[in-house]
Design a protein around this motif. Sequence first.
Motif: not given
Length: 427
Positions: A18-23, A55-60
């Motif tokens: 996803t675009p968020q995963m790319e981020e 949103l600038k996505a972050s992974g946790i």
Amino acid sequence: MEKNYTTQMDAARKNIITPQMEEVLKQENISKEFLLENVAAGRIVIPANRSHSGLKASGIGNGLTTKINVNLGVSKDVCSFSGEMVKADLAVKHGAHAVMDLSVSGNTEQFRKRLIAELPLVLGTVPIYDTLTRTKKEVRDITVDDWFETVETHAANGVDFITIHAGLTRKAISSLKKAGRLCGIVSRGGAILVEWMEKNGLENPFYTHFDRLLEICRARDVCISLGDGLRPGAIHDSTDGPQIQELITLGELTRYAWEQDVQVMIEGPGHVPLHEIAMNMQLQKKLCHGAPFYVLGPLVTDIAPGYDHITAAIGGAMAAMNGADFLCYVTPAEHLRLPTLADVKEGIMAARIAAHTGDIAKGIKTSGHRDNIMSRARGTLDWGGQFNTAIDPEKAREYRTSSLPSHEDVCTMCGDFCAVKRMENLL
């Protein structure tokens, strides 16, 4: 083109980046395969409501750098949404990854929408608080529909994760009554739910109607942060029966949420003596199947009001080293008042230092790279390089300029006795 997945977890299970995963991949030193595997398994979450466009996505979670959260929000006594917005801007400026709005007074929805529209950070809320503010009802008179209408409102507004104390069952309350705690319940959401359950003689509505909660969260990809309503508020109460009873239930609910492709984090203590922190991290990871762990502190002593950003940083570093994935900042004002702007900055910096320290200890790749740059700058008396590398360049410059030496290459601590200067030609 319409998305052919519902949540980040669903996308990962379908092998979709996803675009968020790319981020997230831009921020972390991991492979696409590693990210997909861990999001699919629930060991990494990417809180990203479908309606949060800026949103600038972050992974946790597993294998990622430790993230930090900043709590803010108004109370009845200090109700300045503009002041809280400045705190939110500070969170962005000083490197936080998420903000939680804990407002309990005023037009909370308007403020929430403003945060979502203006901030690039992940946003979390606690709908339990807002149900009382929104309905203006006594706790006893809140209906099941009232609770869930608030959840639906927060999800529709664009909130990325919500704290829900779904593991706080009547069985856990029974355990609490026999536990002999010094501080009982210190969770606001937990206390509200227990009052509702006791006065109405009913089970926790979020436990009983967990399917309804999952349906709302799945529709907009809202990550559930399963709250620890029975977290210890005193080191004496740490790792007791009620805390573990709730944690076991949270583990069961986690697996059920994953079956519906809903992302889950687990919230943890609280106040924990230093020698119990590693055990608490291991218990959570075991009982909750490797789900990301979000901790408040933990605070390692109870005697430091005014300095609890330090007690939390000590505990946070230890927690991160032993597997915590997300640290909630604690300010010097904890237990005393709503934090000021200065308190917020101190809390952010303490949490960031703790997170970074934990990352070095648990072997996150490149986590020590910045430390090496700082060390080289110190070893060559490169003051500009030191300021540029510092976690808080403003404070470092302020301290330096407040006490200038007669020779600009050293500082007023050592002056001509500076070991680095004496050795620069000899070595």
